[in-house]
Design a protein around this motif. Sequence first.
Motif, mmCIF file in Angstrom:
data_model
loop_
_atom_site.group_PDB
_atom_site.id
_atom_site.type_symbol
_atom_site.label_atom_id
_atom_site.label_comp_id
_atom_site.label_asym_id
_atom_site.label_seq_id
_atom_site.Cartn_x
_atom_site.Cartn_y
_atom_site.Cartn_z
ATOM 1 N N HIS A 6 31.055 37.599 53.510
ATOM 2 C CA HIS A 6 31.365 38.254 52.824
ATOM 3 C C HIS A 6 31.543 39.653 53.672
ATOM 4 N N ILE A 7 33.148 40.392 54.157
ATOM 5 C CA ILE A 7 33.316 40.688 55.069
ATOM 6 C C ILE A 7 32.812 42.422 54.883
ATOM 7 N N ASP A 8 32.633 42.868 53.881
ATOM 8 C CA ASP A 8 32.336 44.250 54.175
ATOM 9 C C ASP A 8 30.271 44.059 53.821
ATOM 10 N N GLU A 9 30.067 43.237 53.901
ATOM 11 C CA GLU A 9 28.176 42.646 54.247
ATOM 12 C C GLU A 9 27.931 42.761 55.166
ATOM 13 N N SER A 10 26.620 43.813 55.266
ATOM 14 C CA SER A 10 25.895 43.476 56.440
ATOM 15 C C SER A 10 25.687 42.034 57.021
ATOM 16 N N VAL A 11 25.516 41.552 58.152
ATOM 17 C CA VAL A 11 25.333 40.710 59.041
ATOM 18 C C VAL A 11 23.334 40.834 59.546
ATOM 19 N N GLY A 12 22.987 41.849 59.316
ATOM 20 C CA GLY A 12 21.699 41.900 59.980
ATOM 21 C C GLY A 12 22.222 41.868 61.612
ATOM 22 N N GLY A 13 20.627 42.250 62.377
ATOM 23 C CA GLY A 13 20.754 42.741 63.482
ATOM 24 C C GLY A 13 19.449 42.948 64.562
ATOM 25 N N SER A 14 19.214 42.433 65.351
ATOM 26 C CA SER A 14 20.206 43.016 66.160
ATOM 27 C C SER A 14 21.313 42.306 67.205
ATOM 28 N N SER A 15 21.049 40.696 67.032
ATOM 29 C CA SER A 15 21.541 39.532 66.716
ATOM 30 C C SER A 15 22.981 39.059 66.085
ATOM 31 N N GLY A 16 23.436 40.242 65.149
ATOM 32 C CA GLY A 16 24.048 39.851 64.241
ATOM 33 C C GLY A 16 25.672 39.190 64.914
ATOM 34 N N GLY A 17 25.785 38.976 65.585
ATOM 35 C CA GLY A 17 27.219 38.485 66.164
ATOM 36 C C GLY A 17 26.924 36.713 66.253
ATOM 37 N N GLN B 232 29.451 46.277 63.565
ATOM 38 C CA GLN B 232 30.709 46.158 64.176
ATOM 39 C C GLN B 232 31.119 45.211 63.426
ATOM 40 N N VAL B 233 30.275 44.394 62.859
ATOM 41 C CA VAL B 233 30.233 42.615 62.261
ATOM 42 C C VAL B 233 30.257 42.594 61.712
ATOM 43 N N HIS C 6 29.026 39.988 69.858
ATOM 44 C CA HIS C 6 27.910 41.152 69.681
ATOM 45 C C HIS C 6 26.415 41.534 69.084
ATOM 46 N N ASN C 7 26.111 42.356 69.541
ATOM 47 C CA ASN C 7 24.848 43.326 68.740
ATOM 48 C C ASN C 7 25.103 44.852 68.807
ATOM 49 N N ASP C 8 24.006 45.015 68.186
ATOM 50 C CA ASP C 8 23.726 46.653 68.088
ATOM 51 C C ASP C 8 23.421 47.121 69.513
ATOM 52 N N GLU C 9 24.224 48.157 70.035
ATOM 53 C CA GLU C 9 23.728 48.613 70.393
ATOM 54 C C GLU C 9 22.578 48.777 71.619
ATOM 55 N N PHE C 10 22.430 48.441 72.291
ATOM 56 C CA PHE C 10 21.121 47.673 72.962
ATOM 57 C C PHE C 10 19.648 47.515 72.800
ATOM 58 N N ALA C 11 20.404 46.244 71.171
ATOM 59 C CA ALA C 11 19.585 45.815 70.363
ATOM 60 C C ALA C 11 18.910 47.089 69.627
ATOM 61 N N ILE C 12 18.619 48.179 69.519
ATOM 62 C CA ILE C 12 17.522 48.756 68.895
ATOM 63 C C ILE C 12 17.933 48.576 67.908
ATOM 64 N N MET C 13 18.431 48.114 66.966
ATOM 65 C CA MET C 13 18.805 48.748 65.539
ATOM 66 C C MET C 13 18.894 47.307 64.544
ATOM 67 N N THR C 14 17.712 47.198 64.107
ATOM 68 C CA THR C 14 18.304 46.393 62.986
ATOM 69 C C THR C 14 19.034 45.598 61.985
ATOM 70 N N ASP C 15 20.763 46.180 62.888
ATOM 71 C CA ASP C 15 22.117 45.542 61.753
ATOM 72 C C ASP C 15 22.596 45.488 62.822
ATOM 73 N N VAL D 258 33.997 38.910 65.923
ATOM 74 C CA VAL D 258 31.954 38.568 66.372
ATOM 75 C C VAL D 258 32.225 39.401 68.108
ATOM 76 N N TRP D 259 33.299 38.422 68.685
ATOM 77 C CA TRP D 259 33.202 38.704 70.656
ATOM 78 C C TRP D 259 33.674 39.302 71.098
#
Length: 555
Positions: free
Chosen positions: A191-202, A185-186, A173-182, A93-94
């Motif tokens: 479950h590490i293989d699952e999405s954290v969502g976004g853009s404030s995923g970190g 990289q986090v 981390h956030n999605d690049e420039f916070a443009i997408m909803t995932d 996340v960092w």
Amino acid sequence: MQLLLSRRSFVRSAGIGAGVAATGLTNAVVAAAPPIARRAPGLPDAASIAATDPAMLSAVEAASLLQARKLHPVELLDACIERSSAFDGATRVWVRTYPELAHEQAERAADRLAAGNAPLICGLPIAVKDLYAVAGLPLTASSRILDGNIAAGDSTVWRRLRDSGAVLLGHVHNDEFAIMTDTLQVGNPWHIDESVGGSSGGSAAALAARFAPLSIGTDTGGSLRIPASRCGVSAIKPTFGRCSKYGIIPVVWTRDHPGPLGRSIADASLLLSYMTGADAFDPVTAIAPPVPDGGFPIAAVGGDKPLAGKRLGVPREVTERLPAALATLFARFLDLFTALGGETRDVTMPAEPEGLLSKDAVEVGLYHRQWADRLSSYQPPTAAIVGMGLAALASPAVDWWQLARARASYQRDYNRMLEDSRLDAVVLPGAITDGLPRRTAAAVSILGASTVPFAWANYTGVPVLSLPAERSAVTGLPFGVQLGGRPWAEAELIAIGLELQAAAPVWRDIPPLSPNARALPQVSVCAPGPGPDPTNTGAAAPSFSFVPTTSTAPI
């Protein structure tokens, strides 16, 4: 846990009596400490809090121990750093951590706490989305475009938190420039293989993993609420204008909402109280009503039927699309609301005016045109959206103004829906899918169609809570709900969330994260960038903006 003593106080106290050992807290040292602070309103009793690892404390629990001087800010900070180092090899996340600066801030917080008049947030470590400027520290929006960029000043939100004694642990981390909803990289702590969502995923993952008790993010089209739902934490998207956007890298100026995340709504509410206030650099903040005396609420009132008289609108056209496991969780959430005395009513959300997204594209293009000759440096999905934004700059100005008028009409339609049905809030799911694997996640653009309604809250500008509502019986992954209220009615909405979480504290669930060590990226403060904007980019907002209203009159 050790009694809170600043190191300077400890050294002074060590010489007052014979037999005082420099390595322990003797009666002489305790006697020399300032008197224990009274229990702050709303905080849990420090004597009732049991934890062997400070990193596992919620923000209000940590604040109670800090205020009572039963926990030192450095002890809390070190616990967060140690846990991050031991587990962030999987979550990652960092983007950067700032241990030298953080320890200095923690020591200053200890001095303020020892004096007995510190704000409730004083000494609490915070994870900050990589959009918020902090003078002399890198600011990259998780993008190669901003490699080497150094913030020229502080964002207003961070300055307020710093001045209240908060401790900056690092940027996440956030999605690049916070443009997408995932935030691909986090890894999700559940479950590490699952999405954290976004853009404030970190921001959300750092909370779920217990790397920090608080974090801040932004929400332009669900960017606080989506990751909060997928990570099982809580968030508040405040009313547009409640928190200043100054010094934050924008996505869409007229619907970017800075906001707090916490493990519980009490945590997020505590943080929100110190993020708000009028700011000449963001004029919309001048119309916000004052924060309640003592801040936003952080404790439930309790009782047999604490939500008696409260009415919740349920848009069935949305909830009927939930898969069975999530539909069960959503139904349980509604059952909890009614068990606490509330009433639900079926409603139909007003239809969003067509074309609003094209207005947003103009704002994206307006900001990113400063790098129009570097499209190949963006990630491909981001480059596509930026390209759309640049193309939208050629659209007639009248189209933008017509869509701005349509948005104002839409907000009044929403207000009228609440008034006509005598609702205190509406409730929507925080996800439509039961999990989303990272390897197959196609990040959905804020400029594209979404299967979950989120933009309604950004176009109306109203406050929304994101509350965890148990975990799926099929996947074991968290599922959250959105609870949206009236413009500027954060306190009333938070009060509802506090009662629901007091009755069903599912936010306390801890993900089964396995140790995976990582040498955290560490950075020290350097000379600020030239500016003039705090972000050291062309982020200054235009002089016009959306302004929330409580009016129900048609346009």
